[in-house]
Design a protein around this motif. Structure first.
Motif, PDB file in Angstrom:
ATOM      1  N   ALA A  10       5.345 -26.066  77.642  1.00  0.00           N
ATOM      2  CA  ALA A  10       4.931 -24.710  76.456  1.00  0.00           C
ATOM      3  C   ALA A  10       4.994 -25.937  75.051  1.00  0.00           C
ATOM      4  O   ALA A  10       4.901 -24.423  73.954  1.00  0.00           O
ATOM      5  N   ILE A  11       6.072 -26.948  74.926  1.00  0.00           N
ATOM      6  CA  ILE A  11       5.795 -27.572  73.457  1.00  0.00           C
ATOM      7  C   ILE A  11       4.388 -27.700  73.084  1.00  0.00           C
ATOM      8  O   ILE A  11       3.959 -27.196  71.924  1.00  0.00           O
ATOM      9  N   LYS A  12       3.041 -28.450  73.848  1.00  0.00           N
ATOM     10  CA  LYS A  12       2.345 -28.081  73.860  1.00  0.00           C
ATOM     11  C   LYS A  12       1.646 -27.275  73.085  1.00  0.00           C
ATOM     12  O   LYS A  12       0.335 -26.729  72.130  1.00  0.00           O
ATOM     13  N   ASP A  13       1.560 -25.237  73.582  1.00  0.00           N
ATOM     14  CA  ASP A  13       0.968 -24.612  73.857  1.00  0.00           C
ATOM     15  C   ASP A  13       1.725 -23.864  72.287  1.00  0.00           C
ATOM     16  O   ASP A  13       0.273 -23.700  71.664  1.00  0.00           O
ATOM     17  N   ASN A  14       2.749 -24.047  72.092  1.00  0.00           N
ATOM     18  CA  ASN A  14       2.933 -23.680  70.783  1.00  0.00           C
ATOM     19  C   ASN A  14       2.528 -24.589  69.307  1.00  0.00           C
ATOM     20  O   ASN A  14       2.008 -24.052  68.710  1.00  0.00           O
ATOM     21  N   GLN A  15       1.994 -25.741  70.078  1.00  0.00           N
ATOM     22  CA  GLN A  15       1.236 -26.812  69.044  1.00  0.00           C
ATOM     23  C   GLN A  15      -0.061 -26.804  68.179  1.00  0.00           C
ATOM     24  O   GLN A  15      -0.581 -26.604  67.990  1.00  0.00           O
ATOM     25  N   ILE A  16      -0.596 -26.236  69.985  1.00  0.00           N
ATOM     26  CA  ILE A  16      -1.558 -25.854  70.174  1.00  0.00           C
ATOM     27  C   ILE A  16      -1.908 -25.147  69.043  1.00  0.00           C
ATOM     28  O   ILE A  16      -3.146 -24.627  68.292  1.00  0.00           O
ATOM     29  N   LYS A  17      -0.960 -23.612  69.406  1.00  0.00           N
ATOM     30  CA  LYS A  17      -0.907 -22.258  68.527  1.00  0.00           C
ATOM     31  C   LYS A  17      -0.892 -22.705  66.949  1.00  0.00           C
ATOM     32  O   LYS A  17      -1.361 -21.942  66.223  1.00  0.00           O
ATOM     33  N   GLU A  18      -0.456 -23.647  66.494  1.00  0.00           N
ATOM     34  CA  GLU A  18      -0.139 -23.817  65.170  1.00  0.00           C
ATOM     35  C   GLU A  18      -1.282 -24.672  64.547  1.00  0.00           C
ATOM     36  O   GLU A  18      -1.554 -24.497  63.421  1.00  0.00           O
ATOM     37  N   LEU A  19      -1.247 -25.307  65.061  1.00  0.00           N
ATOM     38  CA  LEU A  19      -3.092 -26.011  64.670  1.00  0.00           C
ATOM     39  C   LEU A  19      -4.578 -25.467  64.622  1.00  0.00           C
ATOM     40  O   LEU A  19      -5.112 -25.596  64.075  1.00  0.00           O
ATOM     41  N   THR A  20      -4.077 -24.257  65.371  1.00  0.00           N
ATOM     42  CA  THR A  20      -5.070 -23.336  65.470  1.00  0.00           C
ATOM     43  C   THR A  20      -4.756 -22.541  64.352  1.00  0.00           C
ATOM     44  O   THR A  20      -6.060 -21.992  63.296  1.00  0.00           O
ATOM     45  N   CYS A  21      -4.169 -22.327  64.359  1.00  0.00           N
ATOM     46  CA  CYS A  21      -3.930 -21.425  62.662  1.00  0.00           C
ATOM     47  C   CYS A  21      -3.872 -22.314  61.773  1.00  0.00           C
ATOM     48  O   CYS A  21      -5.278 -21.595  60.739  1.00  0.00           O
ATOM     49  N   ALA A  22      -3.988 -23.627  61.406  1.00  0.00           N
ATOM     50  CA  ALA A  22      -4.114 -24.380  60.496  1.00  0.00           C
ATOM     51  C   ALA A  22      -5.863 -24.513  60.630  1.00  0.00           C
ATOM     52  O   ALA A  22      -6.360 -24.553  59.399  1.00  0.00           O
TER      53      ALA A  22
END
Length: 169
Positions: free
Chosen positions: A107-119
Motif C-alpha cells: 500500500a505504501i509503495k502504491d502511494n509512492q508510485i502514484k505520487e511519482l507518476t503525478c510528479a
C-alpha cells in the motif's frame, strides 16, 4: 520460539533424537536453529519447529507401521498432538503477520508510485512547454536573421511583434 528441550517434550522424543533431526534437516545451516543466551540453548524458529515436528512424527508413524504386528511396548514415546498442532498454528500466525506486513508495504509503495507518476506528468508538461517556448524563440531568431536590409534599417518593425522594445523607438 521453542528450544530443543521443549520440542523433545512436545513430541515425546529425547533431546538427542531432536538434535539428530536438527542435523539431518540442516536447520543450523539454513538459519532456522540458532544458539541463544549465555548457555547457548538452541532456539528453533517457527518454520524450523514445523519441519522438526513433521520429521519426528513421520519417523514415529513409520516405526509404528513397521511394528504393527508386534504388541505395543510401554517404552514407545507418547506423541503430544496438541503441541504439534500448536507449532503449526504458530507458524500460520507468523505467516499471516508477514502477509499483513507485506500488504501494508505494498500500500505504501502504491502511494509512492502514484505520487511519482503525478510528479513525472508535471515534469513532462513543463518540458513540453519549455520545448514550445524554445521553438518559438528559435523561429523568431531565424526570422530576424533572414531579414533584409530595409527591415534592419527600420529596426525590425513588424518582426518583433507588438509591445517589443524596438517598436517604441
Amino acid at each position: 520460539m521453542p528450544t530443543i528441550k521443549e520440542i523433545a517434550e512436545a513430541t515425546g522424543r529425547g533431546k538427542s533424537t531432536v538434535m539428530r533431526a536438527v542435523k539431518e534437516l540442516g536447520l543450523r545451516e539454513s538459519g532456522h536453529a540458532n544458539p541463544d543466551g549465555a548457555r547457548g540453548a538452541l532456539i528453533i524458529d517457527a518454520e524450523g519447529a514445523s519441519m522438526l515436528a513433521d520429521f519426528l512424527t513421520k519417523n514415529v508413524e513409520a516405526k509404528q507401521a513397521a511394528g504393527e504386528g508386534e504388541t505395543e511396548s510401554s517404552n514407545q514415546p507418547h506423541i503430544d498432538v496438541e503441541a504439534i498442532v500448536s507449532v503449526y498454528r504458530e507458524r500460520i500466525d507468523d505467516l499471516k503477520a508477514q502477509i499483513d506486513n507485506l500488504n501494508a508495504q505494498l500500500a505504501i509503495k502504491d502511494n509512492q508510485i502514484k505520487e511519482l507518476t503525478c510528479a513525472l506528468d508535471n515534469a513532462q508538461d513543463a518540458a513540453k512547454e519549455a520545448q514550445t517556448e524554445t521553438r518559438r524563440a528559435h523561429d523568431q531568431v531565424v526570422l530576424m536573421a533572414s531579414a533584409g536590409v530595409w527591415e534592419r534599417l527600420t529596426g525590425f518593425k513588424g518582426l518583433l511583434g507588438p509591445g517589443s522594445d524596438m517598436d517604441s523607438q
